[in-house]
Design an enzyme around this catalytic site. Structure first.
Site, short mmCIF file in Angstrom:
data_model
loop_
_atom_site.label_atom_id
_atom_site.label_comp_id
_atom_site.label_asym_id
_atom_site.label_seq_id
_atom_site.Cartn_x
_atom_site.Cartn_y
_atom_site.Cartn_z
N PRO A 11 0.88 -1.33 0.13
CA PRO A 11 -0.16 0.13 -0.07
C PRO A 11 0.88 1.38 0.08
O PRO A 11 1.74 1.33 0.70
CB PRO A 11 -0.89 -0.16 1.18
CG PRO A 11 -0.19 -1.10 2.10
CD PRO A 11 0.62 -1.95 1.24
N ASN A 12 0.32 2.07 -0.88
CA ASN A 12 1.01 3.66 -0.82
C ASN A 12 2.23 3.67 -1.76
O ASN A 12 2.73 4.70 -1.93
CB ASN A 12 1.10 4.14 0.50
CG ASN A 12 -0.30 4.48 1.08
OD1 ASN A 12 -1.30 4.87 0.66
ND2 ASN A 12 -0.34 3.88 2.45
N ARG A 19 5.70 12.44 -2.68
CA ARG A 19 5.84 12.97 -1.25
C ARG A 19 7.01 12.31 -0.33
O ARG A 19 7.40 11.21 -0.77
CB ARG A 19 4.73 12.91 -0.61
CG ARG A 19 3.42 13.49 -1.06
CD ARG A 19 2.07 13.49 -0.33
NE ARG A 19 2.39 13.10 1.07
CZ ARG A 19 1.79 11.99 1.82
NH1 ARG A 19 1.15 11.04 1.36
NH2 ARG A 19 2.06 11.82 3.03
N TYR A 24 11.65 7.94 1.72
CA TYR A 24 11.51 6.79 0.58
C TYR A 24 12.27 7.03 -0.61
O TYR A 24 12.14 6.35 -1.29
CB TYR A 24 10.09 6.74 0.27
CG TYR A 24 9.32 6.29 1.54
CD1 TYR A 24 9.48 5.32 2.52
CD2 TYR A 24 8.06 7.13 2.12
CE1 TYR A 24 8.88 4.88 3.68
CE2 TYR A 24 7.55 6.94 3.41
CZ TYR A 24 7.66 5.46 3.76
OH TYR A 24 7.09 5.43 5.18
N ASN A 75 7.89 -5.74 -0.82
CA ASN A 75 7.74 -4.56 0.14
C ASN A 75 6.24 -4.71 0.68
O ASN A 75 5.47 -4.06 -0.18
CB ASN A 75 8.26 -3.21 -0.37
CG ASN A 75 8.31 -2.24 0.62
OD1 ASN A 75 7.37 -2.50 1.62
ND2 ASN A 75 8.93 -1.07 0.28
N ALA A 78 2.86 -0.67 5.04
CA ALA A 78 2.29 -0.87 6.27
C ALA A 78 1.93 -2.17 6.69
O ALA A 78 1.84 -2.57 7.96
CB ALA A 78 1.46 0.32 6.53
N GLU A 99 12.00 -10.11 2.04
CA GLU A 99 11.29 -8.86 2.52
C GLU A 99 12.40 -7.66 2.40
O GLU A 99 13.52 -7.72 2.84
CB GLU A 99 11.06 -8.91 4.16
CG GLU A 99 10.33 -7.74 4.76
CD GLU A 99 10.27 -7.73 6.50
OE1 GLU A 99 10.27 -8.94 6.73
OE2 GLU A 99 9.85 -6.78 6.87
N HIS A 101 12.50 -3.19 2.64
CA HIS A 101 11.94 -1.86 2.88
C HIS A 101 12.79 -0.90 2.52
O HIS A 101 14.30 -0.92 2.39
CB HIS A 101 11.75 -1.73 4.24
CG HIS A 101 10.84 -2.74 4.78
ND1 HIS A 101 9.63 -2.50 4.60
CD2 HIS A 101 10.85 -3.80 5.54
CE1 HIS A 101 8.97 -3.67 5.12
NE2 HIS A 101 10.00 -4.39 5.70
N ARG A 108 12.93 4.36 13.03
CA ARG A 108 11.46 5.00 12.84
C ARG A 108 10.59 4.72 14.20
O ARG A 108 10.99 4.08 15.17
CB ARG A 108 10.89 4.71 11.59
CG ARG A 108 11.75 4.93 10.59
CD ARG A 108 11.21 4.93 9.20
NE ARG A 108 10.14 5.79 8.81
CZ ARG A 108 9.33 5.61 8.04
NH1 ARG A 108 9.15 4.61 7.11
NH2 ARG A 108 8.06 6.38 7.90
O1 CA2 Z 1 10.38 1.65 4.26
C1 CA2 Z 1 9.43 1.01 3.71
O2 CA2 Z 1 9.79 0.45 2.58
C2 CA2 Z 1 8.01 0.69 4.19
O3 CA2 Z 1 7.60 -0.40 3.87
C3 CA2 Z 1 7.17 1.79 3.28
C4 CA2 Z 1 5.76 2.00 4.05
C5 CA2 Z 1 5.83 1.99 5.62
O4 CA2 Z 1 4.52 1.87 6.08
C6 CA2 Z 1 6.61 0.93 6.30
O5 CA2 Z 1 6.78 1.08 7.63
C7 CA2 Z 1 8.21 0.91 5.52
C8 CA2 Z 1 5.09 3.07 3.49
C9 CA2 Z 1 5.06 3.31 2.03
C10 CA2 Z 1 4.30 4.82 1.86
O6 CA2 Z 1 4.91 5.12 0.63
C11 CA2 Z 1 4.63 6.59 0.33
C12 CA2 Z 1 5.06 6.94 -0.68
C13 CA2 Z 1 5.06 8.28 -1.01
C14 CA2 Z 1 4.43 9.29 0.07
C15 CA2 Z 1 4.04 8.81 1.22
C16 CA2 Z 1 4.26 7.25 1.19
#
Ligand code: CA2
Length: 162
Positions: A11-12, A19, A24, A75, A78, A99, A101, A108
């Site tokens: 997700p996301n 952003r 990221y 990946n 969340a 896995e 990230h 964090r």
């Molecule tokens: O660090 C990572 O790859 C995560 O898997 C990314 C997830 C986060 O919930 C994990 O704890 C760590 C979140 C991805 C959100 O991606 C975004 C992309 C652009 C703007 C905001 C969020």
């Protein structure tokens, strides 16, 4: 026959590049996928990509992968920190899932420190931005090569217990 690899994005991650580049990185998901494709070509592997914001769709993608893939780089975003369903799917499919990230989740918030996935994966890579996917991909190839040669990697050994 080249290895068949699935790269899963949770997700996301479709919003990458739009952003939070300080957390990221600046690359979009498409740009990351192109870099993985380049690495796959070098390793003579075939790679497919799938991104979803839905837990069930990711479970389905893992189930489907067991019919054609040798391994998965994932990946789970969340869902890493919440999803027993995805962990059970990884355990059920019996092909290695590495896995990855982008960020170092241990540096964090506390709620990101626990992963439901890590114990059922042969290995985890985090904290290297888009390079985490490349390192995870290489780790998966290493695992598959070792298994084909009749060796078991330490990570795979651990995974077999879960
Ligand atoms: O660090 C990572 O790859 C995560 O898997 C990314 C997830 C986060 O919930 C994990 O704890 C760590 C979140 C991805 C959100 O991606 C975004 C992309 C652009 C703007 C905001 C969020």
């Amino acid at each position: 026959m080249p290895y068949q690899i699935l790269v899963l994005h949770g997700p996301n991650l479709n919003l990458l590049g739009e952003r939070e580049p300080e957390v990221y990185g600046a690359l979009t998901l498409d740009e990351i996928n192109r870099r993985i494709e380049t690495r796959a070509r070098e390793a003579s592997a075939d790679v497919r990509f799938f991104q979803s914001n839905s837990e069930g769709a990711l479970v389905d993608a893992l189930h489907d992968a067991r019919t054609w893939a040798d391994g998965v780089v994932a990946n789970f975003g969340a869902y890493t920190h919440t999803s027993v369903a995805l962990r059970d799917a990884i355990s059920a499919i019996k092909i290695p899932v590495v896995e990855v990230h982008l960020s170092n989740v241990h540096a964090r918030e506390l709620f990101r420190h626990h992963s439901f996935m890590s114990a059922v994966c042969p290995g985890v890579v985090m904290g290297f931005g888009w390079q985490s996917y490349i390192l995870g991909f290489d780790g998966l190839i290493y695992t598959l090569d070792a298994r084909e040669a009749g060796r078991v990697t330490p990570g795979l050994q651990t995974r077999l217990r879960n």
